[in-house]
Write a protein that holds these residues in place. Structure first.
Motif, PDB file in Angstrom:
ATOM      1  N   LEU A 111       0.826  -1.204   0.000  1.00 29.68           N
ATOM      2  CA  LEU A 111       0.000   0.000   0.000  1.00 29.68           C
ATOM      3  C   LEU A 111       0.864   1.260   0.000  1.00 29.68           C
ATOM      4  O   LEU A 111       0.589   2.218  -0.739  1.00 29.68           O
ATOM      5  CB  LEU A 111      -0.926  -0.006   1.226  1.00 29.68           C
ATOM      6  N   ILE A 112       1.927   1.256   0.798  1.00 30.64           N
ATOM      7  CA  ILE A 112       2.829   2.420   0.854  1.00 30.64           C
ATOM      8  C   ILE A 112       3.470   2.662  -0.503  1.00 30.64           C
ATOM      9  O   ILE A 112       3.501   3.812  -1.002  1.00 30.64           O
ATOM     10  CB  ILE A 112       3.912   2.207   1.940  1.00 30.64           C
ATOM     11  N   PHE A 113       3.989   1.598  -1.121  1.00 35.98           N
ATOM     12  CA  PHE A 113       4.649   1.746  -2.427  1.00 35.98           C
ATOM     13  C   PHE A 113       3.653   2.219  -3.501  1.00 35.98           C
ATOM     14  O   PHE A 113       3.983   3.059  -4.335  1.00 35.98           O
ATOM     15  CB  PHE A 113       5.283   0.429  -2.856  1.00 35.98           C
ATOM     16  N   LEU A 114       2.436   1.679  -3.470  1.00 42.39           N
ATOM     17  CA  LEU A 114       1.439   2.051  -4.472  1.00 42.39           C
ATOM     18  C   LEU A 114       1.042   3.523  -4.324  1.00 42.39           C
ATOM     19  O   LEU A 114       0.927   4.249  -5.327  1.00 42.39           O
ATOM     20  CB  LEU A 114       0.206   1.157  -4.345  1.00 42.39           C
ATOM     21  N   ILE A 115       0.862   3.974  -3.088  1.00 41.04           N
ATOM     22  CA  ILE A 115       0.491   5.377  -2.861  1.00 41.04           C
ATOM     23  C   ILE A 115       1.618   6.315  -3.289  1.00 41.04           C
ATOM     24  O   ILE A 115       1.386   7.315  -3.976  1.00 41.04           O
ATOM     25  CB  ILE A 115       0.111   5.593  -1.380  1.00 41.04           C
ATOM     26  N   LEU A 116       2.847   6.000  -2.907  1.00 38.73           N
ATOM     27  CA  LEU A 116       3.978   6.848  -3.307  1.00 38.73           C
ATOM     28  C   LEU A 116       4.142   6.867  -4.827  1.00 38.73           C
ATOM     29  O   LEU A 116       4.434   7.911  -5.419  1.00 38.73           O
ATOM     30  CB  LEU A 116       5.261   6.351  -2.646  1.00 38.73           C
ATOM     31  N   PHE A 117       3.950   5.715  -5.444  1.00 44.86           N
ATOM     32  CA  PHE A 117       4.075   5.603  -6.895  1.00 44.86           C
ATOM     33  C   PHE A 117       3.098   6.527  -7.614  1.00 44.86           C
ATOM     34  O   PHE A 117       3.437   7.160  -8.624  1.00 44.86           O
ATOM     35  CB  PHE A 117       3.830   4.148  -7.299  1.00 44.86           C
ATOM     36  N   LEU A 118       1.874   6.675  -7.075  1.00 41.55           N
ATOM     37  CA  LEU A 118       0.844   7.478  -7.725  1.00 41.55           C
ATOM     38  C   LEU A 118       0.800   8.921  -7.233  1.00 41.55           C
ATOM     39  O   LEU A 118       0.557   9.849  -8.014  1.00 41.55           O
ATOM     40  CB  LEU A 118      -0.533   6.827  -7.504  1.00 41.55           C
ATOM     41  N   VAL A 119       1.027   9.136  -5.951  1.00 42.04           N
ATOM     42  CA  VAL A 119       0.865  10.473  -5.368  1.00 42.04           C
ATOM     43  C   VAL A 119       1.968  11.436  -5.823  1.00 42.04           C
ATOM     44  O   VAL A 119       1.700  12.602  -6.144  1.00 42.04           O
ATOM     45  CB  VAL A 119       0.811  10.388  -3.831  1.00 42.04           C
ATOM     46  N   LEU A 120       3.216  10.960  -5.851  1.00 48.23           N
ATOM     47  CA  LEU A 120       4.315  11.867  -6.187  1.00 48.23           C
ATOM     48  C   LEU A 120       4.183  12.467  -7.592  1.00 48.23           C
ATOM     49  O   LEU A 120       4.309  13.687  -7.758  1.00 48.23           O
ATOM     50  CB  LEU A 120       5.660  11.143  -6.020  1.00 48.23           C
ATOM     51  N   PRO A 121       3.904  11.676  -8.638  1.00 45.80           N
ATOM     52  CA  PRO A 121       3.696  12.308  -9.953  1.00 45.80           C
ATOM     53  C   PRO A 121       2.491  13.243  -9.976  1.00 45.80           C
ATOM     54  O   PRO A 121       2.517  14.279 -10.659  1.00 45.80           O
ATOM     55  CB  PRO A 121       3.469  11.108 -10.889  1.00 45.80           C
ATOM     56  N   ALA A 122       1.431  12.913  -9.224  1.00 47.81           N
ATOM     57  CA  ALA A 122       0.247  13.771  -9.190  1.00 47.81           C
ATOM     58  C   ALA A 122       0.577  15.138  -8.598  1.00 47.81           C
ATOM     59  O   ALA A 122       0.110  16.175  -9.090  1.00 47.81           O
ATOM     60  CB  ALA A 122      -0.863  13.093  -8.394  1.00 47.81           C
ATOM     61  N   ILE A 123       1.375  15.158  -7.546  1.00 48.05           N
ATOM     62  CA  ILE A 123       1.783  16.432  -6.945  1.00 48.05           C
ATOM     63  C   ILE A 123       2.642  17.237  -7.923  1.00 48.05           C
ATOM     64  O   ILE A 123       2.508  18.463  -8.043  1.00 48.05           O
ATOM     65  CB  ILE A 123       2.539  16.176  -5.629  1.00 48.05           C
ATOM     66  N   LEU A 124       3.512  16.540  -8.655  1.00 49.86           N
ATOM     67  CA  LEU A 124       4.415  17.227  -9.582  1.00 49.86           C
ATOM     68  C   LEU A 124       3.685  17.812 -10.786  1.00 49.86           C
ATOM     69  O   LEU A 124       4.192  18.738 -11.427  1.00 49.86           O
ATOM     70  CB  LEU A 124       5.510  16.258 -10.042  1.00 49.86           C
ATOM     71  N   VAL A 125       2.497  17.281 -11.105  1.00 46.72           N
ATOM     72  CA  VAL A 125       1.680  17.885 -12.172  1.00 46.72           C
ATOM     73  C   VAL A 125       1.451  19.362 -11.878  1.00 46.72           C
ATOM     74  O   VAL A 125       1.542  20.221 -12.758  1.00 46.72           O
ATOM     75  CB  VAL A 125       0.335  17.138 -12.307  1.00 46.72           C
ATOM     76  N   ASN A 126       1.173  19.660 -10.626  1.00 46.19           N
ATOM     77  CA  ASN A 126       0.909  21.055 -10.247  1.00 46.19           C
ATOM     78  C   ASN A 126       2.178  21.900 -10.282  1.00 46.19           C
ATOM     79  O   ASN A 126       2.131  23.083 -10.616  1.00 46.19           O
ATOM     80  CB  ASN A 126       0.274  21.080  -8.859  1.00 46.19           C
ATOM     81  N   PHE A 127       3.319  21.301  -9.938  1.00 46.35           N
ATOM     82  CA  PHE A 127       4.595  21.995 -10.089  1.00 46.35           C
ATOM     83  C   PHE A 127       4.782  22.411 -11.539  1.00 46.35           C
ATOM     84  O   PHE A 127       5.215  23.528 -11.837  1.00 46.35           O
ATOM     85  CB  PHE A 127       5.753  21.071  -9.695  1.00 46.35           C
ATOM     86  N   LEU A 128       4.487  21.488 -12.428  1.00 49.74           N
ATOM     87  CA  LEU A 128       4.685  21.747 -13.850  1.00 49.74           C
ATOM     88  C   LEU A 128       3.740  22.836 -14.345  1.00 49.74           C
ATOM     89  O   LEU A 128       4.123  23.681 -15.159  1.00 49.74           O
ATOM     90  CB  LEU A 128       4.478  20.457 -14.645  1.00 49.74           C
ATOM     91  N   ASN A 129       2.508  22.845 -13.864  1.00 47.25           N
ATOM     92  CA  ASN A 129       1.574  23.913 -14.223  1.00 47.25           C
ATOM     93  C   ASN A 129       2.112  25.273 -13.816  1.00 47.25           C
ATOM     94  O   ASN A 129       2.038  26.245 -14.584  1.00 47.25           O
ATOM     95  CB  ASN A 129       0.213  23.672 -13.552  1.00 47.25           C
ATOM     96  N   THR A 130       2.660  25.343 -12.607  1.00 51.08           N
ATOM     97  CA  THR A 130       3.227  26.605 -12.129  1.00 51.08           C
ATOM     98  C   THR A 130       4.415  27.030 -12.980  1.00 51.08           C
ATOM     99  O   THR A 130       4.581  28.205 -13.309  1.00 51.08           O
ATOM    100  CB  THR A 130       3.668  26.473 -10.660  1.00 51.08           C
ATOM    101  N   PHE A 131       5.244  26.065 -13.364  1.00 52.34           N
ATOM    102  CA  PHE A 131       6.389  26.362 -14.220  1.00 52.34           C
ATOM    103  C   PHE A 131       5.945  26.947 -15.561  1.00 52.34           C
ATOM    104  O   PHE A 131       6.514  27.930 -16.045  1.00 52.34           O
ATOM    105  CB  PHE A 131       7.206  25.089 -14.453  1.00 52.34           C
TER     106      PHE A 131
END
Length: 490
Positions: free
Chosen positions: A407-427
């Motif tokens: 569960l930890i690996f699956l959440i990290l695998f999906l959550v981290l790219p999702a958060i970075l989507v917003n970083f990219l929008n700001t960029f």
């Protein structure tokens, strides 16, 4: 100048403080609403399988129906918001989104429901594309990244709100027989998910147009009135008392040239491919495609997968097996049930949403951790290392048998790219002039939606047939995005 603020620097704190909070509140409710309309289908689609008589392939189509609408309209909505204003487009597109979203909850079959969700996505492009620039253009340039990161945190609030309400409603057994449909809890969820948008629209009605947009559109008098309104509300004094009598014009296009609309769409797109912007813009597009393919593509199946694993744990005698092996056991049991000659009730297995609530909590925690990291390091390092961690976690899912680690690996695998989507929008917003901002953001967003559709369809096909490949190919996409990020001037 384009990089400058529309606020006088000597008095910026007094003008900035209250207006920032009000705009942030509107932005936060819009973000919750948008995530509910997009990712809410990950809960509604599998919950509707019995009423609409659909299987995995049709569920995937429903999950991505909103994305299809977004692809069709995102660029044109961006063009309209750059031409007619952020606030105007936000208000009208939100009202139309409400209309079609509510109508979709009353559709009697798969085809009509799918069609109405595509129409919902067409107008949802307004809130998704326009909200971020609208809020960002009220922010000071030097604080925009940090402030927007905390605004994005409300994605996590939405990710808790969706499964939280579903946990209450989906397990209810009531139904109301109407003329052409049976109204059950999953249909009510469609209305529940609109509520944050209603709050956002009411609050937006009391806010002005973005002053930076007004400057870019050569509406200097209107921009001055807006900032003067802000000053009066925050300081109780007009701008003249602060020594401000006007603003320097921002870099803008010629708005007085009359062209056929299709030609205007094309010609307005060309400056994005100028030498100063094109390399970073194309890298942003490629990165967004990969990020969303991982985060939303497989993320759309997260609730479904976790419920399959729950059923598998109940029927399996061996709990020391991998995620893919348990999905295979679920499919075998499901196929056996379908081929039983005796009549069988429809199999409604989406009943638990606690793991989805856990993911939402992890979203909020992730945004706060990254907000703290931004104080001590730069965006590029956070971006690259987060993607490397995501990729490693994805690969590990193929081998771990301990369910807590899984569960930890699956959440990290999906959550981290999702958060970075917003970083990219700001960029993208930071590196595009005001008059091109929404068009550039809309194109990058379109590529993200394409990634979501591809990820969703490919993900469910391989999960059911060659599960090992899902957690091999998608982590490789995370690693590829890390390489792209290295060349981005984040």
């Amino acid at each position: 100048m384009e990089s400058g603020s529309v606020y006088p620097k000597s008095q910026v704190k007094g003008i900035y403080k209250i207006n920032d909070v009000k705009v942030m509140i509107v932005g936060s409710f819009y973000i919750i609403y948008c995530i509910c309309e997009i990712m809410g289908m990950a809960i509604i689609s599998p919950s509707s399988n019995c009423d609409l008589n659909i299987q995995n392939a049709e569920q995937a189509e429903l999950m991505t129906s909103t994305f299809k609408g977004l692809i069709l309209s995102s660029y044109y909505i961006g063009f309209l918001s750059d031409k007619y204003g952020r606030r105007t487009i936000l208000i009208y597109s939100t009202l139309l989104t409400f209309t079609f979203s509510l109508l979709s909850t009353l559709m009697p079959n798969y085809y009509s429901y799918h069609f109405m969700r595509v129409l919902t996505g067409i107008f949802l492009a307004g809130p998704i594309i326009v909200t971020l620039p609208y809020v960002a253009e009220f922010m000071l340039d030097q604080y925009r990244t940090k402030v927007m990161n905390y605004l994005y945190m409300f994605n996590g609030v939405g990710m808790i709100y969706m499964p939280g309400t579903a946990q209450i409603l989906i397990n209810m057994n009531w139904k109301i027989n109407l003329i052409i449909i049976t109204y059950r809890p999953w249909r009510l969820l469609g209305f529940i998910y609109i509520l944050p948008g209603i709050i956002a629209l009411v609050l937006l009605y009391h806010l002005p147009e973005s002053p930076k947009y007004l400057l870019a559109a050569d509406k200097h008098d209107e921009a001055f009135k807006v900032v003067n309104w802000i000053s009066l509300r925050n300081n109780g004094v007009p701008l003249e008392s602060l020594g401000v009598v006007g603003f320097e014009p921002l870099l803008s296009r010629d708005n007085n040239v009359n062209r056929i609309w299709i030609c205007e769409l094309w010609l307005d797109l060309l400056p994005i491919f100028a030498k100063a912007y094109v390399k970073q813009f194309l890298l942003s597009c490629a990165t967004m495609l990969g990020l969303v393919a991982v985060a939303s593509g497989l993320g759309l199946w997260y609730t479904d997968v976790r419920n399959r694993l729950r059923i598998s744990n109940e029927i399996s005698e061996d709990n020391e097996i991998t995620l893919c092996e348990r999905i295979s056991e679920f499919e075998s049991a499901n196929i056996t049930l379908r081929f039983d000659s005796r009549p069988q009730p429809c199999f409604e297995y989406i009943k638990q949403f606690w793991d989805s609530i856990t993911m939402g909590i992890c979203f909020i925690a992730g945004y706060n951790i990254i907000g703290l990291l931004l104080l001590i390091t730069n965006r590029k390092r956070i971006f690259i290392y987060s993607l490397i961690i995501s990729g490693i976690c994805g690969l590990c899912i193929n081998f771990v048998t301990l369910q807590v680690l899984e569960l930890i690996f699956l959440i990290l695998f999906l959550v981290l790219p999702a958060i970075l989507v917003n970083f990219l929008n700001t960029f993208v917003m930071d590196n595009t002039p005001t008059y091109l901002r929404n068009k550039a953001l809309s194109i990058v967003t379109i590529l993200g939606r394409v990634g979501a559709i591809l990820g969703c369809h490919i993900g469910i096909y391989f999960l059911n047939n060659v599960c090992f490949l899902v957690f091999t190919l998608l982590p490789l996409i995370s690693f590829s995005c890390a390489v792209f990020a290295y060349y981005l001037k984040i």
